[in-house]
Design a protein around this motif. Structure first.
Motif, mmCIF file in Angstrom:
data_model
loop_
_atom_site.group_PDB
_atom_site.id
_atom_site.type_symbol
_atom_site.label_atom_id
_atom_site.label_comp_id
_atom_site.label_asym_id
_atom_site.label_seq_id
_atom_site.Cartn_x
_atom_site.Cartn_y
_atom_site.Cartn_z
ATOM 1 N N THR A 30 -7.095 82.612 70.318
ATOM 2 C CA THR A 30 -6.509 83.313 71.454
ATOM 3 C C THR A 30 -4.999 83.081 71.496
ATOM 4 O O THR A 30 -4.526 81.964 71.291
ATOM 5 C CB THR A 30 -7.160 82.822 72.767
ATOM 6 O OG1 THR A 30 -8.570 82.900 72.636
ATOM 7 C CG2 THR A 30 -6.732 83.662 73.942
ATOM 8 N N THR A 31 -4.259 84.148 71.796
ATOM 9 C CA THR A 31 -2.805 84.043 71.897
ATOM 10 C C THR A 31 -2.365 84.146 73.349
ATOM 11 O O THR A 31 -3.147 84.537 74.222
ATOM 12 C CB THR A 31 -2.104 85.149 71.089
ATOM 13 O OG1 THR A 31 -2.438 86.416 71.675
ATOM 14 C CG2 THR A 31 -2.508 85.114 69.625
ATOM 15 N N GLY A 33 -0.476 86.369 74.557
ATOM 16 C CA GLY A 33 -0.599 87.768 74.956
ATOM 17 C C GLY A 33 -1.976 88.127 75.484
ATOM 18 O O GLY A 33 -2.121 89.055 76.276
ATOM 19 N N ASP A 34 -2.995 87.387 75.066
ATOM 20 C CA ASP A 34 -4.357 87.636 75.530
ATOM 21 C C ASP A 34 -4.608 87.075 76.931
ATOM 22 O O ASP A 34 -5.562 87.473 77.590
ATOM 23 C CB ASP A 34 -5.383 86.995 74.580
ATOM 24 C CG ASP A 34 -5.347 87.587 73.187
ATOM 25 O OD1 ASP A 34 -5.084 88.797 73.053
ATOM 26 O OD2 ASP A 34 -5.579 86.823 72.219
ATOM 27 N N ALA A 35 -3.794 86.132 77.361
ATOM 28 C CA ALA A 35 -4.080 85.413 78.607
ATOM 29 C C ALA A 35 -2.987 85.518 79.658
ATOM 30 O O ALA A 35 -3.175 85.052 80.783
ATOM 31 C CB ALA A 35 -4.324 83.937 78.291
ATOM 32 N N LEU A 36 -1.865 86.125 79.349
ATOM 33 C CA LEU A 36 -0.741 86.146 80.286
ATOM 34 C C LEU A 36 -1.016 87.004 81.521
ATOM 35 O O LEU A 36 -1.902 87.840 81.528
ATOM 36 C CB LEU A 36 0.524 86.626 79.592
ATOM 37 C CG LEU A 36 0.574 88.038 79.003
ATOM 38 C CD1 LEU A 36 0.762 89.116 80.029
ATOM 39 C CD2 LEU A 36 1.690 88.119 78.000
ATOM 40 N N VAL A 37 -0.247 86.770 82.556
ATOM 41 C CA VAL A 37 -0.212 87.647 83.723
ATOM 42 C C VAL A 37 0.888 88.658 83.421
ATOM 43 O O VAL A 37 2.048 88.282 83.228
ATOM 44 C CB VAL A 37 0.108 86.872 85.016
ATOM 45 C CG1 VAL A 37 0.230 87.826 86.190
ATOM 46 C CG2 VAL A 37 -0.943 85.807 85.285
ATOM 47 N N PRO A 38 0.541 89.954 83.340
ATOM 48 C CA PRO A 38 1.541 90.962 82.966
ATOM 49 C C PRO A 38 2.689 91.034 83.971
ATOM 50 O O PRO A 38 2.509 90.784 85.163
ATOM 51 C CB PRO A 38 0.748 92.275 82.970
ATOM 52 C CG PRO A 38 -0.683 91.895 83.015
ATOM 53 C CD PRO A 38 -0.768 90.528 83.601
ATOM 54 N N TYR A 106 10.357 79.188 77.891
ATOM 55 C CA TYR A 106 9.948 80.488 77.364
ATOM 56 C C TYR A 106 8.967 80.284 76.220
ATOM 57 O O TYR A 106 9.120 79.360 75.419
ATOM 58 C CB TYR A 106 11.162 81.258 76.843
ATOM 59 C CG TYR A 106 12.124 81.654 77.938
ATOM 60 C CD1 TYR A 106 12.018 82.883 78.559
ATOM 61 C CD2 TYR A 106 13.125 80.781 78.360
ATOM 62 C CE1 TYR A 106 12.896 83.252 79.572
ATOM 63 C CE2 TYR A 106 13.999 81.133 79.374
ATOM 64 C CZ TYR A 106 13.874 82.373 79.972
ATOM 65 O OH TYR A 106 14.732 82.730 80.978
ATOM 66 N N VAL A 107 7.971 81.161 76.139
ATOM 67 C CA VAL A 107 7.043 81.171 75.022
ATOM 68 C C VAL A 107 6.888 82.605 74.536
ATOM 69 O O VAL A 107 7.048 83.546 75.305
ATOM 70 C CB VAL A 107 5.653 80.583 75.389
ATOM 71 C CG1 VAL A 107 5.758 79.118 75.721
ATOM 72 C CG2 VAL A 107 4.992 81.342 76.506
ATOM 73 N N HIS A 108 6.579 82.736 73.276
ATOM 74 C CA HIS A 108 6.404 84.057 72.671
ATOM 75 C C HIS A 108 4.967 84.505 72.864
ATOM 76 O O HIS A 108 4.045 83.690 72.836
ATOM 77 C CB HIS A 108 6.758 83.985 71.175
ATOM 78 C CG HIS A 108 6.913 85.325 70.568
ATOM 79 N ND1 HIS A 108 5.848 86.048 70.109
ATOM 80 C CD2 HIS A 108 8.008 86.082 70.361
ATOM 81 C CE1 HIS A 108 6.267 87.197 69.632
ATOM 82 N NE2 HIS A 108 7.586 87.235 69.778
ATOM 83 N N GLU A 112 -0.138 80.658 69.809
ATOM 84 C CA GLU A 112 -1.532 80.294 70.075
ATOM 85 C C GLU A 112 -1.604 79.506 71.385
ATOM 86 O O GLU A 112 -0.718 78.705 71.691
ATOM 87 C CB GLU A 112 -2.076 79.444 68.941
ATOM 88 C CG GLU A 112 -2.186 80.183 67.626
ATOM 89 C CD GLU A 112 -2.605 79.267 66.483
ATOM 90 O OE1 GLU A 112 -2.710 78.038 66.690
ATOM 91 O OE2 GLU A 112 -2.818 79.795 65.388
ATOM 92 N N LEU A 113 -2.683 79.728 72.126
ATOM 93 C CA LEU A 113 -2.834 79.046 73.410
ATOM 94 C C LEU A 113 -2.886 77.534 73.270
ATOM 95 O O LEU A 113 -2.386 76.820 74.141
ATOM 96 C CB LEU A 113 -4.083 79.534 74.138
ATOM 97 C CG LEU A 113 -3.968 80.872 74.850
ATOM 98 C CD1 LEU A 113 -5.216 81.135 75.676
ATOM 99 C CD2 LEU A 113 -2.742 80.953 75.729
ATOM 100 N N LEU A 114 -3.469 77.042 72.201
ATOM 101 C CA LEU A 114 -3.537 75.590 72.021
ATOM 102 C C LEU A 114 -2.134 74.991 71.941
ATOM 103 O O LEU A 114 -1.845 73.957 72.553
ATOM 104 C CB LEU A 114 -4.342 75.240 70.769
ATOM 105 C CG LEU A 114 -4.548 73.754 70.518
ATOM 106 C CD1 LEU A 114 -5.230 73.087 71.714
ATOM 107 C CD2 LEU A 114 -5.363 73.527 69.254
#
Length: 192
Positions: A30-31, A33-38, A106-108, A112-114
């Protein structure tokens, strides 16, 4: 194996335990981008705004706990505000910039979530700003988002009003798109 376990009669694992195990196994793929709040669901606050009961109410209704604070323009994030820090400030006239946390990380979106989870543990921070490959602010990720991904279940607290902000953002985007289509004149109407 986990899917097979769900169908077994007399399974010693409950559906919740199986769901959590499945989330943990897939967590490494999981990245952010899969878990962010838009971004469209992120309420950003002007650092020059004064604390007021109206502002506190608006923040509470957003369903979020942490808010990026900007200066001059909404892409210029200069701090993070925790809604809990405002609770004893209801009668205050302080500016947001005077009580916000000035550390901004900041994160890209492709991280990866880990890796980001480890960064949360190292920095003791609760929210990171998410950027895309063009360094544009596209959303935020919190430690709650990551824990939700790990557990396979949303984590709700006393300030949350929506279980799935990504679903809310998608729904709003579809509604805005439909309204745009309906308000745009059709070619045959323009010819007349």
């Amino acid at each position: 194996l986990l899917e097979w376990q769900k169908t077994q009669p007399g399974s010693r694992l409950s559906p919740i335990e199986l769901s959590m195990a499945k989330a943990v196994v897939s967590f490494g793929e999981t990245t952010v981008g899969d878990a962010l709040v838009p971004r469209r669901e992120v309420m950003v606050i002007n650092g020059e705004d004064a604390i007021s009961p109206v502002l506190i109410d608006e923040l509470h209704k957003s369903g979020l706990n942490f808010f990026p604070v900007y200066e001059t323009k909404k892409d210029n994030i200069v701090g993070i505000l925790f809604i809990g820090d405002l609770l004893d400030q209801v009668r205050s006239t302080k500016l947001i910039k005077n009580i916000m946390d000035q550390r901004v990380y900041y994160v890209h979106e492709d991280f990866e979530l880990l890796k980001v989870f480890k960064a949360f543990l190292k920095t003791h921070h609760h929210m990171f700003i998410v950027v895309n490959k063009f360094e544009e602010f596209i959303g935020v990720i919190s430690i709650e988002n990551i824990l939700s991904e790990m557990l396979g279940e949303p984590i709700l607290d006393e300030f949350d009003s929506f279980e799935d902000l990504r679903a809310v953002a998608t729904s709003k985007a579809k509604l805005e798109h439909q309204e745009h289509i309906e308000s745009t004149p059709k070619a045959e109407e323009m010819i007349e």
